[in-house]
Design a protein around this motif. Structure first.
Motif, short mmCIF file in Angstrom:
data_model
loop_
_atom_site.label_atom_id
_atom_site.label_comp_id
_atom_site.label_asym_id
_atom_site.label_seq_id
_atom_site.Cartn_x
_atom_site.Cartn_y
_atom_site.Cartn_z
N ASN A 385 0.84 -1.20 0.00
CA ASN A 385 0.00 0.00 0.00
C ASN A 385 0.87 1.24 0.00
O ASN A 385 1.74 1.40 0.87
CB ASN A 385 -0.92 0.03 1.23
N SER A 386 0.62 2.14 -0.97
CA SER A 386 1.28 3.45 -1.02
C SER A 386 2.79 3.35 -0.88
O SER A 386 3.43 4.08 -0.12
CB SER A 386 0.73 4.36 0.09
N GLY A 387 3.37 2.39 -1.61
CA GLY A 387 4.83 2.27 -1.59
C GLY A 387 5.38 1.61 -0.35
O GLY A 387 6.59 1.66 -0.11
N GLN A 388 4.52 0.97 0.44
CA GLN A 388 4.97 0.28 1.65
C GLN A 388 4.52 -1.17 1.61
O GLN A 388 3.41 -1.49 1.16
CB GLN A 388 4.42 0.95 2.91
N LYS A 461 9.41 0.23 3.66
CA LYS A 461 9.38 0.92 2.37
C LYS A 461 9.80 -0.04 1.26
O LYS A 461 10.81 -0.72 1.35
CB LYS A 461 10.30 2.14 2.40
#
Length: 463
Positions: A385-388, A461
């Motif tokens: 999600n969202s680069g994580q 990340k």
């Protein structure tokens, strides 16, 4: 330096505000004094009042009424009445000084009207065609004898006043800058020193000038902070060395205990009860070994003594491997691991230390096993999600209370909190998880899972 500029701007603003207030105050005061002088009209009204109070009878003599006499008494003045035809004094008050002449030429009258008679300042009033001159005490007025201004000066008065104000403001500002330049030279190093204190830098300021006492105080504070930092580093090094030494010294005797306990557990000559006790000794010894290992690793992570071997790690693959290891060790199938992630999930690569990340996931699953002796299901899922990369580990065991969860999330561990070392808040397993994820610039969220038990969410990340 930004603080110094703010200080200078503040001083300049205060200076300009003070000048404006001072200008307004002086303008009001000047207006009040001018209005008072104009409203009073001085002895000119008094002279006219005396003239009005003077009456002539049919024989050519004059009488001053009581009102006129009281005016003269109030002003401590004398008065004369000069005949329009010959310039002779036809009447005078009883208190006329002896030096005052009784006859006047046209030139004398012109001088008396606008100035003085024998150094007595005069004011005048008309009495028909005659002239009444009232003489005041020598210190009563200061009269301008040649008060004549050319028209140009009067017409340009606003411009002159503006130039006067601007020149005065410029002079005041110049004086202020010259006077404050020395203060600024003293303040600048003080501000730089104060800004450098939180950085832990060694500071020494020259103890001279207007702020020498403050510079000396900052130097003493810097010395004290440096000494405290040296003591703290010494203490931390001693503690880390002690933990490393204990971990090393306990390894050999612990290995012997585990070895002998394993032999006794497998010895068929012993009774079943004795073999069970030997198994308990072996398992507890393994826990001690794991705790010592965790303690040593936690100490290294706390003091940044554990180098990270960074590489691209597939978290999907790593979590699968750890889960498979636990499944292979769970011979009684008390702790089934349920994989809740879809098969088409990407590899979810992160830049990290593979062994440390493995240790973090292992500790979380082991934590569920340690706190649920009767067994529980362990649920594993991953999401991006969202680069994580989110690794979600839950169980359906006994879980934890809200207060306990808040304590695990917010309160520091006893290893990093010296104010309450006699009361252990929580074990090393979750501390290691937090330290490992923090070393990878990630986050840990502890809570209650959707299956009713304990839940830990790791966020890293994606690289």
């Amino acid at each position: 330096m930004s603080s110094a500029l703010k200080l200078i701007r503040r001083f300049i603003l205060i200076l300009l505000l003070s000048i404006c207030l001072l200008f307004v105050f002086n303008a009001v005061l000047l207006f009040y004094l001018s209005y008072h002088q104009t409203g009073n009209a001085g002895g000119w009204k008094a002279a006219q009042a005396v003239s009005d109070a003077l009456t002539a009878d049919g024989n050519g003599t004059y009488q001053l009424s009581r009102e006129g006499a009281s005016v003269l008494e109030e002003y401590q003045a004398w008065a004369i009445l000069i005949d329009d035809n010959g310039g002779n004094v036809v009447w005078h008050s009883d208190n006329l000084p002896g030096a005052v002449p009784l006859a006047y030429s046209a030139s004398d009258i012109a001088q008396a009207v606008r100035g003085y008679i024998c150094d007595y300042p005069t004011t005048t009033g008309s009495h028909g065609g005659d002239l009444l001159i009232m003489g005041h005490p020598k210190t009563a007025y200061w009269k301008l004898m040649w008060n004549t201004f050319d028209y140009n000066t009067i017409a340009k008065l606003p411009q002159h006043v503006l130039v006067f104000i601007i020149c005065n403001l410029a002079a005041i500002f110049l004086i202020y800058m010259i006077a404050s330049s020395g203060i600024f030279r003293s303040v600048k190093p003080i501000l730089c020193g104060i800004e450098a204190l939180p950085q832990g830098e060694d500071i020494y300021l020259k103890e001279k000038g207007l702020l020498s006492d403050l510079a000396a105080s900052i130097n003493r504070v810097s010395e004290k902070l440096s000494a405290q930092n040296r003591q703290l580093r010494k203490k931390e090094t001693a503690r880390a060395n002690w933990i490393a030494g204990v971990s090393h010294d306990i390894r050999t005797p612990l290995s012997m205990v585990m070895g002998y306990a394993g032999q006794l557990e497998e010895d068929t000559a012993l009774s079943q009860e004795a073999r069970c006790k030997a198994a308990v000794i072996r398992r507890q010894s393994e826990k001690i070994r794991n705790l010592v290992s965790d303690l040593n690793l936690a100490s290294k992570l706390e003091y940044n003594m554990q180098p990270l071997k960074l590489s691209k790690v597939s978290m999907t693959s790593l979590v699968r491997q750890v889960s498979a290891d636990f499944l292979n060790m769970d011979l009684e199938e008390k702790y089934p691991i349920i994989w809740e992630t879809t098969e088409n999930l990407p590899a979810c690569f992160v830049l990290g230390d593979k062994e440390l990340l493995r240790r973090a996931i292992t500790n979380i699953i082991q934590n569920s096993i340690n706190h649920n002796d009767e067994g529980c299901g362990i649920y594993v899922s991953l999401a991006e999600n969202s680069g994580q990369c989110e690794i979600i580990l839950e169980d359906d065991g006994i879980g934890a209370s809200d207060a306990r969860i808040e304590e695990l999330n917010d309160k520091p561990h006893y290893m990093v909190c010296d104010d309450s070392i006699t009361r252990q808040r929580h074990g090393l397993g979750l501390l290691l998880v937090k330290q490992i994820i923090a070393a990878h610039q990630g986050s840990v969220e502890i809570g209650r899972g959707s299956h009713g038990g304990f839940s830990v969410i790791l966020r890293l990340k994606v690289s």
